[in-house]
Design a protein around this motif. Structure first.
Motif, PDB file in Angstrom:
ATOM      1  N   PRO A 221       0.828  -1.211   0.000  1.00 26.61           N
ATOM      2  CA  PRO A 221       0.000   0.000   0.000  1.00 26.61           C
ATOM      3  C   PRO A 221       0.864   1.264   0.000  1.00 26.61           C
ATOM      4  N   PHE A 222       0.220   2.392  -0.281  1.00 26.37           N
ATOM      5  CA  PHE A 222       0.851   3.716  -0.197  1.00 26.37           C
ATOM      6  C   PHE A 222       1.969   3.837  -1.240  1.00 26.37           C
ATOM      7  N   ARG A 223       3.091   4.438  -0.859  1.00 30.18           N
ATOM      8  CA  ARG A 223       4.197   4.668  -1.791  1.00 30.18           C
ATOM      9  C   ARG A 223       5.473   3.983  -1.288  1.00 30.18           C
ATOM     10  N   ILE A 224       6.298   3.531  -2.210  1.00 30.80           N
ATOM     11  CA  ILE A 224       7.698   3.224  -1.907  1.00 30.80           C
ATOM     12  C   ILE A 224       8.504   4.406  -2.427  1.00 30.80           C
ATOM     13  N   THR A 225       9.170   5.139  -1.520  1.00 24.29           N
ATOM     14  CA  THR A 225       9.863   6.360  -1.935  1.00 24.29           C
ATOM     15  C   THR A 225      11.382   6.222  -1.978  1.00 24.29           C
ATOM     16  N   ASP A 226      11.942   5.171  -1.426  1.00 25.68           N
ATOM     17  CA  ASP A 226      13.362   4.861  -1.599  1.00 25.68           C
ATOM     18  C   ASP A 226      13.622   3.516  -0.945  1.00 25.68           C
ATOM     19  N   LEU A 227      14.811   2.975  -1.203  1.00 25.36           N
ATOM     20  CA  LEU A 227      15.152   1.638  -0.722  1.00 25.36           C
ATOM     21  C   LEU A 227      16.660   1.556  -0.589  1.00 25.36           C
ATOM     22  N   THR A 228      17.134   0.786   0.410  1.00 26.12           N
ATOM     23  CA  THR A 228      18.568   0.633   0.636  1.00 26.12           C
ATOM     24  C   THR A 228      18.890  -0.830   0.915  1.00 26.12           C
ATOM     25  N   ALA A 229      20.036  -1.277   0.435  1.00 23.87           N
ATOM     26  CA  ALA A 229      20.472  -2.651   0.688  1.00 23.87           C
ATOM     27  C   ALA A 229      20.955  -2.781   2.124  1.00 23.87           C
ATOM     28  N   THR A 259      -6.310  -3.615   7.399  1.00 27.53           N
ATOM     29  CA  THR A 259      -4.961  -3.530   7.969  1.00 27.53           C
ATOM     30  C   THR A 259      -4.272  -2.245   7.544  1.00 27.53           C
ATOM     31  N   SER A 260      -4.400  -1.885   6.263  1.00 27.40           N
ATOM     32  CA  SER A 260      -3.758  -0.666   5.760  1.00 27.40           C
ATOM     33  C   SER A 260      -4.568   0.578   6.092  1.00 27.40           C
ATOM     34  N   SER A 261      -5.887   0.491   5.951  1.00 26.34           N
ATOM     35  CA  SER A 261      -6.727   1.679   6.124  1.00 26.34           C
ATOM     36  C   SER A 261      -6.665   2.238   7.536  1.00 26.34           C
ATOM     37  N   ARG A 262      -6.523   1.363   8.526  1.00 24.92           N
ATOM     38  CA  ARG A 262      -6.475   1.867   9.904  1.00 24.92           C
ATOM     39  C   ARG A 262      -5.200   2.654  10.180  1.00 24.92           C
ATOM     40  N   LEU A 263      -4.168   2.473   9.336  1.00 24.22           N
ATOM     41  CA  LEU A 263      -2.913   3.197   9.533  1.00 24.22           C
ATOM     42  C   LEU A 263      -2.996   4.643   9.065  1.00 24.22           C
ATOM     43  N   ILE A 264      -3.922   4.938   8.152  1.00 17.12           N
ATOM     44  CA  ILE A 264      -3.920   6.252   7.502  1.00 17.12           C
ATOM     45  C   ILE A 264      -5.188   7.060   7.737  1.00 17.12           C
ATOM     46  N   GLY A 265      -6.155   6.493   8.451  1.00 20.21           N
ATOM     47  CA  GLY A 265      -7.407   7.210   8.651  1.00 20.21           C
ATOM     48  C   GLY A 265      -7.957   7.028  10.044  1.00 20.21           C
ATOM     49  N   GLY A 266      -8.896   7.902  10.378  1.00 18.07           N
ATOM     50  CA  GLY A 266      -9.553   7.852  11.676  1.00 18.07           C
ATOM     51  C   GLY A 266     -10.767   8.740  11.656  1.00 18.07           C
ATOM     52  N   PRO A 267     -11.328   9.026  12.818  1.00 21.19           N
ATOM     53  CA  PRO A 267     -12.534   9.874  12.886  1.00 21.19           C
ATOM     54  C   PRO A 267     -12.341  11.247  12.254  1.00 21.19           C
ATOM     55  N   GLY A 268     -11.107  11.752  12.278  1.00 24.92           N
ATOM     56  CA  GLY A 268     -10.850  13.073  11.717  1.00 24.92           C
ATOM     57  C   GLY A 268     -10.492  13.068  10.248  1.00 24.92           C
ATOM     58  N   GLY A 269     -10.527  11.914   9.612  1.00 20.43           N
ATOM     59  CA  GLY A 269     -10.172  11.821   8.200  1.00 20.43           C
ATOM     60  C   GLY A 269      -8.793  11.212   8.015  1.00 20.43           C
ATOM     61  N   TYR A 270      -8.230  11.445   6.844  1.00 21.23           N
ATOM     62  CA  TYR A 270      -6.924  10.869   6.521  1.00 21.23           C
ATOM     63  C   TYR A 270      -5.793  11.683   7.142  1.00 21.23           C
ATOM     64  N   HIS A 271      -4.696  10.998   7.465  1.00 22.52           N
ATOM     65  CA  HIS A 271      -3.488  11.661   7.944  1.00 22.52           C
ATOM     66  C   HIS A 271      -2.286  11.003   7.280  1.00 22.52           C
ATOM     67  N   SER A 272      -1.188  11.746   7.171  1.00 26.55           N
ATOM     68  CA  SER A 272       0.032  11.185   6.606  1.00 26.55           C
ATOM     69  C   SER A 272       0.587  10.112   7.540  1.00 26.55           C
ATOM     70  N   TYR A 273       1.417   9.256   6.973  1.00 20.52           N
ATOM     71  CA  TYR A 273       1.903   8.100   7.735  1.00 20.52           C
ATOM     72  C   TYR A 273       3.194   7.609   7.087  1.00 20.52           C
ATOM     73  N   CYS A 274       4.102   7.043   7.903  1.00 16.29           N
ATOM     74  CA  CYS A 274       5.341   6.507   7.341  1.00 16.29           C
ATOM     75  C   CYS A 274       5.868   5.362   8.195  1.00 16.29           C
ATOM     76  N   ARG A 275       6.416   4.364   7.519  1.00 11.16           N
ATOM     77  CA  ARG A 275       7.048   3.222   8.177  1.00 11.16           C
ATOM     78  C   ARG A 275       8.160   2.698   7.279  1.00 11.16           C
ATOM     79  N   LEU A 276       8.937   1.780   7.815  1.00 11.32           N
ATOM     80  CA  LEU A 276       9.941   1.065   7.042  1.00 11.32           C
ATOM     81  C   LEU A 276       9.436  -0.343   6.758  1.00 11.32           C
ATOM     82  N   LEU A 277       9.809  -0.861   5.586  1.00 11.68           N
ATOM     83  CA  LEU A 277       9.484  -2.227   5.205  1.00 11.68           C
ATOM     84  C   LEU A 277      10.765  -3.027   5.038  1.00 11.68           C
ATOM     85  N   ASP A 278      10.723  -4.276   5.440  1.00  6.49           N
ATOM     86  CA  ASP A 278      11.790  -5.226   5.139  1.00  6.49           C
ATOM     87  C   ASP A 278      11.447  -5.888   3.809  1.00  6.49           C
ATOM     88  N   VAL A 279      12.322  -5.728   2.824  1.00  6.38           N
ATOM     89  CA  VAL A 279      12.111  -6.278   1.480  1.00  6.38           C
ATOM     90  C   VAL A 279      13.160  -7.363   1.258  1.00  6.38           C
TER      91      VAL A 279
END
Length: 337
Positions: A221-229, A259-279
């Motif tokens: 979900p969302f964006r992948i904005t960069d990646l590092t080895a 699972t994804s929607s609860r990370l970016i939204g709530g009663p007040g609407g959408y909010h920005s969000y960021c995490r790291l992924l293990d690829v």
């Protein structure tokens, strides 16, 4: 029986408790590097230096450039926050000529989005305007005082399309990775209803007419904005969501993806969000799983660059911050567990 009870209790610990944890360290930048309109969009470590890549928006009269900072100086600043970082600017030569070639092909250059360095060879990915059919890979030579792009090398990479043939808004190949024999490009949007892919090129040699192989990638979900080895067949990616509406709404996930929607939204609407992924490269594809969630105070920064260093990560935003005035912020995520 007490040992059995202890083992059972450990097995029931929540998954987050087993994930790595990081302390967020802010690294003060010299005035020239802190200027928001550098719009840094990539980081890379090579030759004992951290390379900071400007988006180099020529259409906005921006200068095409990289900056470098010695890792030893970054270590010193992590130990002494009053230390001012020395740095070097490296102009990127010939980018305007390559931009003109893109325009002649009917494609609209928007900026540099990712870089990787293989000894003295530098590869860049170019994002183009949403209606353009192709993004591009560029190749240059790293010299002592500049990066000199090869004006004969302009490799088009077709953008994946949404069902019905629409282009994904404001999406390009935001991440590049080197493996033993390949250069791999990752598209920013990876939430297509069917199979999603990374795009793999042979590096020996990489030619201007090379065609990529599609390599299966987990739906992200969302964006992948960069990646590092981070090790053999392992990478860490920035997974960012911007709360904007309008055309940016394409990056929202449907309510059925709870699972994804609860990370970016709530009663007040959408909010920005960021995490790291293990690829992880496994067999014929890439798997992705959550690694670490940024603290709430850092969700509103548009994080665009990541470089692994000493079990942690350098992270940089492009320009946008939760509130004005905009500023460049360089972080070091220091592993604590």
């Amino acid at each position: 029986k007490y040992l059995v009870a202890l083992l059972l209790s450990l097995a029931l610990l929540p998954a987050w408790a087993q994930q790595p944890q990081f302390a967020v360290r802010n690294l003060p930048l010299p005035k020239e590097l802190a200027y928001y309109d550098n719009q840094f969009s990539g980081l890379y470590i090579a030759k004992n230096q951290l390379f900071l890549m400007s988006e180099s928006r020529l259409q906005d009269k921006a200068e095409a450039k990289l900056y470098t900072v010695q890792l030893a100086d970054l270590d010193r600043q992590l130990a002494d926050t009053t230390y001012t970082l020395p740095y070097q600017k490296l102009p990127i030569e010939n980018l305007a000529r390559l931009r003109a070639k893109m325009a002649a092909a009917g494609q609209s250059y928007e900026g540099l989005e990712a870089l990787v360095i293989d000894q003295d060879v530098v590869y860049f990915s170019v994002e183009t305007a949403t209606p353009s059919t192709n993004c591009y890979l560029l190749k240059g030579r790293l010299q002592a005082a500049a990066v000199v792009l090869d004006t004969t090398f302009l490799l088009p990479v077709a953008k994946p399309l949404a069902p019905g043939g629409a282009h994904i808004y404001n999406a390009g190949f935001e991440a590049l990775a080197l493996t033993n024999k390949h250069l791999v490009a990752f598209f920013e949007y990876n939430y297509f209803p069917g199979q999603n892919y990374a795009y793999e090129f042979d590096r020996a040699p990489l030619r201007r007419a090379s065609a990529p192989r599609q390599v299966a990638l987990d739906k992200v979900p969302f964006r992948i904005t960069d990646l590092t080895a981070t090790g053999k067949q392992h990478f860490t990616a920035i997974n960012f969501f911007f709360k904007g509406d309008g055309d940016d709404a394409v990056y929202r996930t449907p309510a059925t993806d709870t699972t994804s929607s609860r990370l970016i939204g709530g009663p007040g609407g959408y909010h920005s969000y960021c995490r790291l992924l293990d690829v992880t490269r496994t067999g014929n594809g890439f798997t992705c799983k959550p690694l670490w969630e940024f603290p709430l105070a850092y969700w509103g920064y548009n994080w665009e660059g990541i470089a692994a260093y000493k079990q942690g990560y350098f992270i940089i935003n492009d320009k946008y911050t939760p509130s004005r005035p905009y500023q460049t912020k360089l972080l070091y995520l220091q592993k604590t567990r």
